[in-house]
Design a protein around this motif. Structure first.
Motif, PDB file in Angstrom:
ATOM      1  N   TYR A  30       0.833  -1.204   0.000  1.00 20.94           N
ATOM      2  CA  TYR A  30       0.000   0.000   0.000  1.00 20.94           C
ATOM      3  C   TYR A  30       0.869   1.256   0.000  1.00 20.94           C
ATOM      4  N   ILE A  31       1.884   1.253   0.859  1.00 15.82           N
ATOM      5  CA  ILE A  31       2.750   2.435   0.977  1.00 15.82           C
ATOM      6  C   ILE A  31       3.492   2.684  -0.335  1.00 15.82           C
ATOM      7  N   LEU A  32       4.025   1.603  -0.937  1.00 16.13           N
ATOM      8  CA  LEU A  32       4.733   1.755  -2.204  1.00 16.13           C
ATOM      9  C   LEU A  32       3.810   2.298  -3.295  1.00 16.13           C
ATOM     10  N   ASP A  33       2.586   1.772  -3.351  1.00 20.77           N
ATOM     11  CA  ASP A  33       1.649   2.215  -4.382  1.00 20.77           C
ATOM     12  C   ASP A  33       1.277   3.682  -4.189  1.00 20.77           C
ATOM     13  N   LEU A  34       1.014   4.077  -2.937  1.00 23.36           N
ATOM     14  CA  LEU A  34       0.671   5.479  -2.684  1.00 23.36           C
ATOM     15  C   LEU A  34       1.837   6.393  -3.050  1.00 23.36           C
ATOM     16  N   ALA A  35       3.060   5.938  -2.750  1.00 24.90           N
ATOM     17  CA  ALA A  35       4.232   6.744  -3.101  1.00 24.90           C
ATOM     18  C   ALA A  35       4.347   6.896  -4.619  1.00 24.90           C
ATOM     19  N   ILE A  36       4.068   5.819  -5.361  1.00 22.50           N
ATOM     20  CA  ILE A  36       4.126   5.880  -6.832  1.00 22.50           C
ATOM     21  C   ILE A  36       3.058   6.830  -7.361  1.00 22.50           C
ATOM     22  N   LEU A  70      -6.692   9.563  -4.329  1.00 23.45           N
ATOM     23  CA  LEU A  70      -7.823   8.826  -3.755  1.00 23.45           C
ATOM     24  C   LEU A  70      -8.602   8.084  -4.828  1.00 23.45           C
ATOM     25  N   PHE A  71      -8.891   8.755  -5.953  1.00 21.25           N
ATOM     26  CA  PHE A  71      -9.615   8.099  -7.040  1.00 21.25           C
ATOM     27  C   PHE A  71      -8.823   6.899  -7.580  1.00 21.25           C
ATOM     28  N   GLU A  72      -7.526   7.090  -7.777  1.00 20.98           N
ATOM     29  CA  GLU A  72      -6.711   6.026  -8.353  1.00 20.98           C
ATOM     30  C   GLU A  72      -6.547   4.847  -7.391  1.00 20.98           C
ATOM     31  N   PHE A  73      -6.282   5.147  -6.129  1.00 19.04           N
ATOM     32  CA  PHE A  73      -6.115   4.078  -5.143  1.00 19.04           C
ATOM     33  C   PHE A  73      -7.429   3.322  -4.943  1.00 19.04           C
ATOM     34  N   VAL A  77      -8.201  -0.783  -5.619  1.00 17.87           N
ATOM     35  CA  VAL A  77      -8.760  -1.609  -4.538  1.00 17.87           C
ATOM     36  C   VAL A  77     -10.068  -2.252  -4.982  1.00 17.87           C
ATOM     37  N   LEU A  78     -10.958  -1.449  -5.568  1.00 17.95           N
ATOM     38  CA  LEU A  78     -12.274  -1.956  -5.968  1.00 17.95           C
ATOM     39  C   LEU A  78     -12.174  -3.010  -7.073  1.00 17.95           C
ATOM     40  N   LEU A  79     -11.186  -2.908  -7.944  1.00 13.48           N
ATOM     41  CA  LEU A  79     -11.023  -3.884  -9.018  1.00 13.48           C
ATOM     42  C   LEU A  79     -10.239  -5.127  -8.590  1.00 13.48           C
ATOM     43  N   GLY A  80      -9.917  -5.228  -7.296  1.00 15.93           N
ATOM     44  CA  GLY A  80      -9.305  -6.439  -6.767  1.00 15.93           C
ATOM     45  C   GLY A  80      -7.867  -6.653  -7.147  1.00 15.93           C
ATOM     46  N   ILE A  81      -7.158  -5.602  -7.468  1.00 16.55           N
ATOM     47  CA  ILE A  81      -5.768  -5.772  -7.910  1.00 16.55           C
ATOM     48  C   ILE A  81      -4.883  -6.321  -6.794  1.00 16.55           C
ATOM     49  N   GLY A  90      -0.433 -11.676 -16.317  1.00 20.70           N
ATOM     50  CA  GLY A  90      -0.753 -11.895 -17.721  1.00 20.70           C
ATOM     51  C   GLY A  90      -1.697 -10.828 -18.218  1.00 20.70           C
ATOM     52  N   MET A  91      -2.360 -11.106 -19.329  1.00 23.27           N
ATOM     53  CA  MET A  91      -3.246 -10.121 -19.938  1.00 23.27           C
ATOM     54  C   MET A  91      -4.404  -9.740 -19.024  1.00 23.27           C
ATOM     55  N   ALA A  92      -4.921 -10.685 -18.240  1.00 24.36           N
ATOM     56  CA  ALA A  92      -6.032 -10.364 -17.342  1.00 24.36           C
ATOM     57  C   ALA A  92      -5.627  -9.303 -16.331  1.00 24.36           C
ATOM     58  N   GLU A  93      -4.409  -9.416 -15.799  1.00 20.53           N
ATOM     59  CA  GLU A  93      -3.950  -8.433 -14.814  1.00 20.53           C
ATOM     60  C   GLU A  93      -3.684  -7.083 -15.476  1.00 20.53           C
ATOM     61  N   ILE A  94      -3.117  -7.105 -16.679  1.00 21.53           N
ATOM     62  CA  ILE A  94      -2.865  -5.847 -17.386  1.00 21.53           C
ATOM     63  C   ILE A  94      -4.175  -5.155 -17.720  1.00 21.53           C
ATOM     64  N   GLN A  95      -5.167  -5.912 -18.136  1.00 24.93           N
ATOM     65  CA  GLN A  95      -6.477  -5.329 -18.431  1.00 24.93           C
ATOM     66  C   GLN A  95      -7.103  -4.714 -17.190  1.00 24.93           C
ATOM     67  N   ALA A  96      -6.868  -5.325 -16.037  1.00 21.99           N
ATOM     68  CA  ALA A  96      -7.397  -4.754 -14.798  1.00 21.99           C
ATOM     69  C   ALA A  96      -6.780  -3.384 -14.528  1.00 21.99           C
ATOM     70  N   PHE A  97      -5.500  -3.226 -14.811  1.00 25.70           N
ATOM     71  CA  PHE A  97      -4.866  -1.920 -14.632  1.00 25.70           C
ATOM     72  C   PHE A  97      -5.421  -0.903 -15.614  1.00 25.70           C
ATOM     73  N   LEU A  98      -5.654  -1.319 -16.840  1.00 24.58           N
ATOM     74  CA  LEU A  98      -6.226  -0.390 -17.816  1.00 24.58           C
ATOM     75  C   LEU A  98      -7.616   0.068 -17.384  1.00 24.58           C
ATOM     76  N   ARG A  99      -8.407  -0.877 -16.860  1.00 23.18           N
ATOM     77  CA  ARG A  99      -9.743  -0.496 -16.372  1.00 23.18           C
ATOM     78  C   ARG A  99      -9.647   0.441 -15.185  1.00 23.18           C
ATOM     79  N   ALA A 100      -8.705   0.160 -14.286  1.00 26.56           N
ATOM     80  CA  ALA A 100      -8.534   1.035 -13.128  1.00 26.56           C
ATOM     81  C   ALA A 100      -8.141   2.443 -13.573  1.00 26.56           C
ATOM     82  N   GLY A 101      -7.253   2.544 -14.575  1.00 27.98           N
ATOM     83  CA  GLY A 101      -6.877   3.855 -15.084  1.00 27.98           C
ATOM     84  C   GLY A 101      -8.062   4.600 -15.678  1.00 27.98           C
ATOM     85  N   PHE A 102      -8.899   3.866 -16.416  1.00 31.29           N
ATOM     86  CA  PHE A 102     -10.074   4.504 -17.025  1.00 31.29           C
ATOM     87  C   PHE A 102     -11.063   4.982 -15.965  1.00 31.29           C
TER      88      PHE A 102
END
Length: 655
Positions: A30-36, A70-73, A77-81, A90-102
């Protein structure tokens, strides 16, 4: 989330370690992600203004940063990453990040376009939203990919330091499809494999020179010999999606030309169903070279035939019978009665069924199918609705020297069981027959032909029930069959004994045979002989050569092959039907239906009485003469002692 370490030691503290370790590591993530996310937002502003942010914009950035983060974090969390295991990215995890970004950018865009200028501090510029999204989610994904790479490198180095295994052996992967990709991912994600892929080989010209998951497609199967020499590779793994037998045979031959040991991965369907891991590589087996298209069972038809009904299975401990028991259990009959006279075999299948299907009502019944009183008591007590009669003597040479026993078990017992079934009001009676029944030259084949005639007579006598027979050829790997005999001979150093260089047989896996038996029993009409499509016949000498090669030896040079001559009762080639049997297609593409020329009921009764008298008196020669008279197409030779451990046909001995 981060990988959970295994607990060290024992006792209460060791049992608690996974709990606190998991949560501590997640908090670090969590800390690393918030820092990023914070760093990405700051970098987006710096890039937007060429690293010279106007003073007025700094205040806006400080107001906007908590909202954006807050929106990004919240999106990740909501998309279960945090539930992803990043060893398997794999592609499923990458797609989850793309959805989270959108989803995180969407409210920011709406605020930018919808808020009035009075709230300008809350309106993040569109360029900032875009730049920040790319950097933020690229960073989140990148740190996970980095962690996975470091983890895999650590696992490999730790394995080498501890000396658990030797340095991984280089291998070529034959097949750059789905299974090949899965194999590479799994091998690189594990620290306990003993191989290291160095490249793909594939005959698809469009893939040559391409790179798949970091591995290059180096050539075609024709290039295997030179690739093996160039890369110092000693083995190849066949990673094709559900390859057929002819393809596997061709690839094994290509590996042989290159001096490569051929291995194979499990079938793609097995991997998807979780039955086996992709890295459970094994040597290519003879069953792979003899296998055919996967049987597609009409499960609804079989379910209507078996589910909720009492089923009596005779010969339940044999190779065919035990697999029939497993297949029947899948369809949850009301009760499964296992009749078997070999107590050890009955104990094993009964225990297996109780472990796999604990809710199934299974009744193990020690019984000889020729014991009329015992079988009558079983029908009286349990009242089965379906009878599958697999009990029989099936070993060709042994039956040549035991004619009376062959008739008693294969003919008279079938008549007894069938009559008891008809009197008990069963719905269906299915006889498991054999291709040896076609134009028989052996006692085993002649008795099976008589059993088919008995079944047809029973169908006429009991019109309320369906009496039918199912005919098929040899079953690979079953008790007494050619495959295990060859394996024993090869293990002893040879020779491998084959009856004749031109001898051919039909082969089928036990799973395929039993599934088709049930399907045929479900769709067959009364009085019919259901004939299973066995594919193309196989030359036994080719089978012997293949098995010797697969065992790592050279045929004739290291393991000799000897021809012993046809044994009593054997034919060069088997048939599944004759022109006089009116063979027709059925709803299943691998099942055909035929009919025998009917005999008058009084004729069948007279012949059964005659055979019973001859068996009781032990007059084997007269039994053979009687069968020749009853079956005009039969030609029974004089009996001789069977040749020890020679093989060309390979039938079960099922009791």
């Amino acid at each position: 989330m981060l990988e959970q370490p295994s607990a060290a030691g024992s006792g209460p503290l060791a049992r608690l370690e996974p709990f606190w370790a998991r949560h501590l590591r997640r908090e670090v993530q969590y800390i690393l992600d918030l820092a990023i996310l914070v760093a990405a937002f700051a970098l987006a502003y710096l890039l937007r203004f060429d690293f010279q942010i106007p003073p007025g914009q700094i205040a806006s950035a400080l107001v906007q940063a908590p909202m954006v983060v807050l929106f990004e974090f919240g999106a990740i969390v909501l998309l279960g990453i945090y539930q992803f295991v990043w060893r398997y990215i794999g592609m499923a995890e990458i797609q989850a990040f793309l959805r989270a970004g959108f989803y995180s950018a969407l409210p920011l865009v709406l605020l930018r376009l919808g808020l009035p200028s009075a709230f300008d501090q809350w309106r993040v510029p569109l360029s900032i939203i875009f730049i920040n999204g790319v950097i933020a989610f690229g960073g989140l994904l990148g740190i996970r990919v980095l962690r996975r790479g470091l983890y895999e490198r650590y696992e490999r180095s730790r394995r080498l330091r501890r000396g658990h295994e030797r340095r991984p052996k280089p291998v070529l992967l034959v097949g750059a499809g789905r299974s090949g990709l899965l194999a590479v991912r799994e091998i690189r994600g594990r620290g306990d494999t003993d191989i290291e892929p160095v490249g793909f080989v594939d005959d698809d010209a469009t893939k040559l020179g391409t790179v798949i998951h970091g591995l290059k497609v180096l050539g075609t199967t024709a290039d295997l010999p030179q690739l093996a020499r160039k890369l110092a590779v000693e083995q190849a793994v066949i990673t094709l999606d559900e390859a057929d037998a002819s393809t596997i045979r061709r690839l094994v031959q290509a590996c042989d030309r290159g001096g490569l040991r051929a291995r194979i991965i499990p079938g793609y369907s097995e991997i998807l169903q979780g039955q086996v891991s992709i890295t459970r590589f094994r040597d290519v087996q003879i069953e792979d070279l003899l296998g055919r298209d996967t049987v597609r069972l009409d499960e609804e038809e079989v379910r209507r035939f078996l589910t909720g009904r009492g089923v009596l299975l005779t010969g339940a401990g044999g190779s065919i019978g035990s697999e029939l028991a497993r297949q029947i259990a899948r369809f949850t009959p009301h009760r499964l009665l296992l009749a078997e006279r070999a107590e050890g075999a009955l104990f094993e299948i009964d225990r297996e069924l109780r472990e796999l299907w604990p809710g199934l009502a299974v009744e193990p019944l020690i019984a000889d199918v020729g014991d009329e009183r015992r079988m009558a008591a079983i029908f009286e007590r349990w009242r089965p609705q379906v009878v599958i009669h697999a009990a029989a003597h099936k070993h060709v040479p042994l039956m040549e020297s035991n004619a009376a026993e062959a008739v008693k078990n294969n003919v008279l017992a079938t008549a007894t069981i069938g009559r008891l079934a008809g009197d008990a009001g069963v719905d269906a009676f299915v006889l498991v027959s054999s291709d040896k029944a076609v134009r028989p030259v052996s006692m085993m084949g002649a008795t099976k032909r008589c059993a088919e005639l008995v079944v047809q007579d029973l169908d006429a006598r009991y019109p309320a029930a369906r009496f039918l027979a199912v005919r098929f050829g040899n079953v690979m790997g079953s008790a007494g069959s050619v495959v295990p005999i060859f394996r024993r001979q090869i293990a002893r150093g040879g020779p491998v004994t084959v009856t004749h260089p031109d001898a051919t047989r039909f082969f089928m896996t036990v799973g395929e045979a039993t599934q088709l038996v049930l399907e045929a029993g479900a769709i067959g009409e009364g009085g019919a002989i259901m004939i299973l499509d066995m594919g193309e016949p196989v030359r036994i000498v080719d089978l012997a050569r293949d098995m010797i090669r697969l065992s790592g030896y050279k045929p004739y040079e290291e393991i000799p092959i000897q021809f012993t001559g046809l044994r009593p009762g054997e034919k060069l080639a088997e048939e599944l039907g004759t022109s006089g049997e009116d063979i027709r297609v059925t709803r299943h593409p691998k099942i055909f239906a035929g009919r025998l020329a009917a005999l008058p009921p009084e004729t069948v009764a007279v012949w059964l009485e005659r055979l019973e008298t001859l068996c009781r008196q032990g007059r084997d020669e007269e039994i053979r003469t009687a069968l020749d008279e009853l079956l005009p197409e039969a030609a029974l030779a004089a009996p001789r002692a069977p040749a020890a451990d020679s093989a060309a046909s390979g039938e079960d001995v099922v009791h």
